[in-house]
Design a protein around this motif. Structure first.
Motif, short mmCIF file in Angstrom:
data_model
loop_
_atom_site.label_atom_id
_atom_site.label_comp_id
_atom_site.label_asym_id
_atom_site.label_seq_id
_atom_site.Cartn_x
_atom_site.Cartn_y
_atom_site.Cartn_z
N ARG A 59 0.83 -1.20 0.00
CA ARG A 59 0.00 0.00 0.00
C ARG A 59 0.87 1.26 0.00
NH1 ARG A 59 -5.81 0.40 2.13
NH2 ARG A 59 -6.12 0.65 -0.11
N PRO A 88 -6.25 -1.87 14.34
CA PRO A 88 -5.98 -1.51 12.95
C PRO A 88 -4.50 -1.43 12.59
CG PRO A 88 -6.85 0.38 14.15
CD PRO A 88 -7.02 -0.81 15.03
N SER A 223 -11.57 -6.16 -0.23
CA SER A 223 -11.00 -4.84 -0.48
C SER A 223 -9.95 -4.99 -1.59
CB SER A 223 -10.38 -4.29 0.80
OG SER A 223 -9.91 -2.98 0.60
N TYR A 227 -5.00 2.56 -4.14
CA TYR A 227 -5.90 3.67 -3.83
C TYR A 227 -6.52 4.25 -5.10
CZ TYR A 227 -3.87 3.55 0.84
OH TYR A 227 -3.48 3.15 2.09
N ASP A 439 -4.34 1.53 6.26
CA ASP A 439 -5.46 2.36 5.82
C ASP A 439 -5.07 3.80 5.54
OD1 ASP A 439 -6.10 4.08 8.45
OD2 ASP A 439 -5.66 2.04 9.06
N ASN A 440 -3.91 4.24 6.06
CA ASN A 440 -3.56 5.66 5.90
C ASN A 440 -2.28 5.88 5.10
OD1 ASN A 440 -1.50 4.93 7.64
ND2 ASN A 440 -1.89 6.53 9.15
N GLU A 536 -13.99 4.35 2.74
CA GLU A 536 -12.65 4.48 3.31
C GLU A 536 -12.54 5.74 4.18
OE1 GLU A 536 -10.21 6.58 -0.35
OE2 GLU A 536 -10.07 4.42 -0.10
N GLU A 539 -14.24 4.71 7.48
CA GLU A 539 -13.35 3.83 8.25
C GLU A 539 -12.21 4.63 8.87
OE1 GLU A 539 -10.19 1.17 6.42
OE2 GLU A 539 -11.66 -0.35 7.00
N GLN A 540 -11.64 5.55 8.11
CA GLN A 540 -10.54 6.37 8.59
C GLN A 540 -10.97 7.22 9.79
OE1 GLN A 540 -6.72 7.57 8.80
NE2 GLN A 540 -7.52 6.06 7.36
#
Length: 620
Positions: A59, A88, A223, A227, A439-440, A536, A539-540
């Motif tokens: 990612r 997470p 998923s 991105y 996720d970030n 997303e 979720e963030q």
């Protein structure tokens, strides 16, 4: 015959492909030299990308503008988010890939990338002029000029394949090894070593009885890695789980006397975290079974990868033992497992840019640096390409901090600590992993990728929108009052104490077991509000609200550590002239030549007392 290239990439594995794509996208004229155009981006071992910490790396590559995430999304056959039962920081995406489609997609992508040329030939040496890499020499006697060279040779440098008592020269099954580069680099003063890795047998899926195995499905709502607008999987293929048993172990032991590992024919150290099956039954003699993952190699092929059964025992012993595994009674083998031994160069000989200290404009990336894994290789290829491009264009070096990316942790570990066994990334290696979540990665790195000339403007706009939406949702949650009658039945269902008066949604989300989706499900107005945003962003926001205090603490700690990074060590220092330093610290500091106090503090063998002495010496 050839023009002078800006960057020549040697080797077309995962590191080489990322290096070639990134350098070309940044504007460099690139030559990708490979021994076999038909094996570009070959998945030499398991047909999968991602996993614990590795998924975070993919990612990060994607967020910077690299290609591994996009290629994986286009060619995967199953997706799973690992460790969802944990926090997470531990969530790790993993994809089962179509081996043939993955390699094909990479090749087609590179062919369609402007500025990338190809040459099929064995590279036998580096052209060096005035202490700088100036091109390559090939087995055809051709010299190709280049301003910078990136070596991504994988397991091919003097590679030897071991199957029982048989030894075959090769960098991979049915492919010859590469000669000449190690010998030249050693003559130039580089230190070389030997490592080993291995792979399991491949079998005919038609000969297996899956009814005797445990089916492992992909995620219900899969998923993806990238991105960008790659599409999630509409359908998936299952993997399966089975186990070895005491009978399997006894059969394997009959081959130990012919084992190259136990008989000392293999000198290189193998990966501690991915041992061969014979190593497992030898080291864990008290265990009567080991897990085997049965992984399909693609949508259409019948070939199956037997994950967990890596072996270099004689092929007849491998097959006999395999057939005692439940579901494998009638297994037909396509090819046996084998061990491969190859040359690597201890990465303490590199700068943090992955440029070698001995030869300017020469970069190493991937298994040549002692790492293992497609993901670890790919991110090194990306970073080497960025720095090679910047170097020949007079731009600043690009180094990611340990608090910015797992990529930064990996390279910092390699350069400062070195490795005497194949290095594999784990979440436990990162001291700031609550900041380095999968996720970030776009929030952390896409702006950097855009400024480098790698990530497109559309990516930056998408991240800016995500950041804005996340902030809006957080503000809403921290202000939205929830009535007891609206939420208490959900609280009871979740095993959480009911509320007796109105509470903010943000406060409820901070409770264990209570997630943003639970609030949205119980309170209609919250659900309707959140439905306006991309999943997303929702979720963030939920993660940032729930772990706010932990995240703030990590940022504070990272800032304090960052102060050490700002203490630059300028010029060459003869550490032998600092009497209060320990003998080991003097040796390690002279070898690594750290650029900052922070880097010096992470060198194995340099103690906090040594750092205090060094800071006094530098007047800090």
């Amino acid at each position: 015959m050839f023009p002078e290239y800006d960057i020549i990439v040697v080797g077309a594995g995962h590191a080489g492909c990322e290096a070639a794509a990134a350098a070309a996208k940044m504007g460099s004229k690139v030559l990708l030299a490979t021994m076999n155009m038909n094996t570009i981006a070959q998945m030499s071992c398991n047909p999968a990308m991602g996993g614990v910490a590795k998924g975070q790396i993919v990612r990060e590559i994607d967020a910077l503008g690299g290609m591994s995430g996009i290629i994986t999304d286009k060619t995967m056959i199953q997706f799973r988010m690992l460790n969802k039962s944990k926090g997470p920081a531990m969530w790790s995406p993993r994809a089962q890939s179509d081996r043939m489609r993955f390699a094909e997609e990479w090749r087609l992508t590179l062919e369609q990338t402007e500025n990338v040329d190809f040459w099929q030939d064995m590279v036998t040496g580096i052209e060096v002029a005035d202490g700088r890499a100036a091109g390559i020499r090939t087995s055809l006697g051709i010299t190709i000029p280049g301003k910078a060279v990136i070596l991504t040779n994988g397991t091919f440098l003097n590679g030897i394949i071991h199957i029982g008592e048989k030894q075959l020269g090769g960098g991979r099954a049915a492919e010859k090894s590469a000669k000449g580069i190690t010998e030249q680099l050693v003559q130039l003063g580089f230190e070389a070593g030997r490592m080993k890795t291995g792979t399991p047998p491949r079998v005919d899926g038609r000969s297996l009885d899956y009814s005797k195995m445990e089916e492992q499905f992909g995620d219900e709502n899969p998923s993806k890695f990238s991105y960008t607008d790659t599409q999630p999987l509409p359908k998936q293929r299952s993997c399966y789980i089975t186990y070895t048993n005491s009978e399997v172990h006894e059969i394997l032991k009959t081959g130990f006397e012919k084992s190259p590992m136990f008989q000392g024919r293999i000198q290189g150290l193998g990966p501690r975290y991915c041992p061969s099956i014979e190593d497992k039954i030898n080291r864990f003699a008290d265990r009567d079974r080991h897990q085997i993952f049965v992984e399909p190699e693609g949508w259409s092929t019948v070939e199956v990868y037997v994950n967990g059964f890596s072996s270099s025992l004689p092929e007849d012993v491998q097959l006999k033992a395999l057939r005692k595994i439940e579901g494998f009674e009638n297994a037909k083998m396509f090819r046996p497992g084998y061990a491969i031994e190859y040359d690597f160069f201890p990465p303490t000989q590199l700068n943090l840019t992955l440029e070698t200290k001995l030869v300017q404009n020469l970069y190493f990336a991937g298994q040549i640096n002692g790492t293992t894994g497609y993901e670890e290789a790919a991110c090194q290829g990306l970073m080497a390409a960025i720095n090679a491009h910047n170097k020949i264009n007079g731009k600043e070096p690009f180094v990611l901090k340990r608090s910015e990316a797992y990529i930064g942790v990996l390279i910092d570990d390699l350069v400062n600590k070195g490795t005497d066994e194949p290095y594999r990334m784990f979440t436990s290696r990162a001291e700031h992993r609550i900041l380095l979540r999968q996720d970030n990665a776009d929030i952390r790195l896409t702006k950097i990728g855009y400024e480098l000339g790698l990530a497109e403007e559309s990516r930056l706009k998408a991240v800016d929108k995500k950041i804005a939406e996340t902030a809006e949702i957080i503000a809403y949650l921290n202000n939205k009052a929830i009535e007891p009658e609206d939420i208490n039945s959900m609280m009871e269902e979740l095993g959480s104490a009911p509320i007796t008066e109105k509470q903010r949604a943000g406060q409820l989300i901070k409770r264990p077991n209570v997630e943003i989706e639970h609030i949205a499900q119980a309170v209609t107005s919250v659900g309707e509000y959140l439905s306006k945003f991309k999943q997303e962003s929702v979720e963030q926001a939920g993660i940032q609200v729930k772990y706010e205090s932990y995240i703030e603490k990590e940022y504070s700690m990272a800032a304090r550590m960052g102060e050490l990074e700002n203490y630059n060590i300028k010029g060459k220092i003869n550490y032998r002239d600092i009497p209060a330093l320990s003998k080991e610290a003097k040796e390690k500091l002279l070898k690594v030549e750290p650029e900052t106090i922070g880097q010096a503090s992470r060198i194995s063998g340099v103690s906090p007392a040594d750092i205090s002495v060094l800071m006094v010496y530098l007047g800090k």
